[in-house]
Write a protein that holds these residues in place. Structure first.
Motif, PDB file in Angstrom:
ATOM      1  N   ALA A 225       0.859  -1.183   0.000  1.00 43.07           N
ATOM      2  CA  ALA A 225       0.000   0.000   0.000  1.00 43.07           C
ATOM      3  C   ALA A 225       0.896   1.234   0.000  1.00 43.07           C
ATOM      4  O   ALA A 225       1.866   1.299   0.761  1.00 43.07           O
ATOM      5  CB  ALA A 225      -0.921   0.010   1.209  1.00 43.07           C
ATOM      6  N   ARG A 226       0.583   2.168  -0.834  1.00 45.37           N
ATOM      7  CA  ARG A 226       1.360   3.409  -0.942  1.00 45.37           C
ATOM      8  C   ARG A 226       2.846   3.118  -1.140  1.00 45.37           C
ATOM      9  O   ARG A 226       3.693   3.702  -0.483  1.00 45.37           O
ATOM     10  CB  ARG A 226       1.114   4.313   0.274  1.00 45.37           C
ATOM     11  CG  ARG A 226      -0.320   4.817   0.343  1.00 45.37           C
ATOM     12  CD  ARG A 226      -0.634   5.448   1.667  1.00 45.37           C
ATOM     13  NE  ARG A 226      -1.158   4.351   2.492  1.00 45.37           N
ATOM     14  CZ  ARG A 226      -0.923   4.215   3.778  1.00 45.37           C
ATOM     15  NH1 ARG A 226      -0.228   5.085   4.429  1.00 45.37           N
ATOM     16  NH2 ARG A 226      -1.423   3.193   4.439  1.00 45.37           N
ATOM     17  N   ASP A 227       3.144   2.180  -2.039  1.00 40.63           N
ATOM     18  CA  ASP A 227       4.517   1.770  -2.366  1.00 40.63           C
ATOM     19  C   ASP A 227       5.311   1.284  -1.165  1.00 40.63           C
ATOM     20  O   ASP A 227       6.531   1.409  -1.121  1.00 40.63           O
ATOM     21  CB  ASP A 227       5.271   2.922  -3.042  1.00 40.63           C
ATOM     22  CG  ASP A 227       4.680   3.283  -4.388  1.00 40.63           C
ATOM     23  OD1 ASP A 227       4.176   2.359  -5.073  1.00 40.63           O
ATOM     24  OD2 ASP A 227       4.705   4.465  -4.755  1.00 40.63           O
ATOM     25  N   LYS A 228       4.636   0.719  -0.191  1.00 43.04           N
ATOM     26  CA  LYS A 228       5.289   0.195   1.003  1.00 43.04           C
ATOM     27  C   LYS A 228       4.857  -1.251   1.189  1.00 43.04           C
ATOM     28  O   LYS A 228       3.674  -1.571   1.136  1.00 43.04           O
ATOM     29  CB  LYS A 228       4.865   1.035   2.209  1.00 43.04           C
ATOM     30  CG  LYS A 228       5.455   0.608   3.513  1.00 43.04           C
ATOM     31  CD  LYS A 228       5.028   1.575   4.604  1.00 43.04           C
ATOM     32  CE  LYS A 228       4.748   0.827   5.861  1.00 43.04           C
ATOM     33  NZ  LYS A 228       4.180   1.645   6.910  1.00 43.04           N
ATOM     34  N   LEU A 229       5.833  -2.132   1.408  1.00 43.88           N
ATOM     35  CA  LEU A 229       5.557  -3.546   1.632  1.00 43.88           C
ATOM     36  C   LEU A 229       5.548  -3.824   3.132  1.00 43.88           C
ATOM     37  O   LEU A 229       6.502  -3.486   3.838  1.00 43.88           O
ATOM     38  CB  LEU A 229       6.621  -4.416   0.948  1.00 43.88           C
ATOM     39  CG  LEU A 229       6.528  -5.920   1.167  1.00 43.88           C
ATOM     40  CD1 LEU A 229       5.228  -6.482   0.597  1.00 43.88           C
ATOM     41  CD2 LEU A 229       7.734  -6.613   0.553  1.00 43.88           C
ATOM     42  N   SER A 230       4.467  -4.425   3.605  1.00 41.94           N
ATOM     43  CA  SER A 230       4.348  -4.821   5.010  1.00 41.94           C
ATOM     44  C   SER A 230       4.082  -6.321   5.064  1.00 41.94           C
ATOM     45  O   SER A 230       3.294  -6.844   4.278  1.00 41.94           O
ATOM     46  CB  SER A 230       3.193  -4.081   5.686  1.00 41.94           C
ATOM     47  OG  SER A 230       3.406  -2.685   5.641  1.00 41.94           O
TER      48      SER A 230
END
Length: 96
Positions: free
Chosen positions: A47-52
């Motif tokens: 999400a929003r170019d962030k990997l969690s």
């Protein structure tokens, strides 16, 4: 082999997370990750170019382990989710 309790716990967390994302109109790509050696991450979210990356454990006393294969190959924020800290994952107004 997973117990029914564990399967229902994981299903609950993912379905509630999906509801949260939809409620706040947040676009996210959702995945899971597993190797042939049976190393796995229960839930991945981009999400929003962030990997969690999230691992789910029913027992809050059980150690949560993230595979070195995963952590060395992906730049991800990692977090363990248990019965003691799941509320922010499924009810937070500030998404992880």
């Amino acid at each position: 082999m997973y117990s029914v309790k564990v399967i229902l716990w994981e299903n609950f967390l993912i379905s509630e997370r999906l509801k949260l994302l939809r409620y706040y109109n947040q676009a996210a790509q959702m995945y899971f990750w597993r190797t042939k050696q049976r190393q796995e991450i229960d839930y991945l979210e981009i999400a929003r170019d962030k990997l969690s990356a999230f691992k789910f454990k029913w027992n809050p006393n059980k150690k949560i382990y993230f595979s070195k294969t995963f952590t060395s190959n992906y730049n991800a924020d990692v977090k363990g989710i248990t019965r003691t800290n799941f509320r922010d994952f499924v009810m937070s107004d500030k998404l992880v």
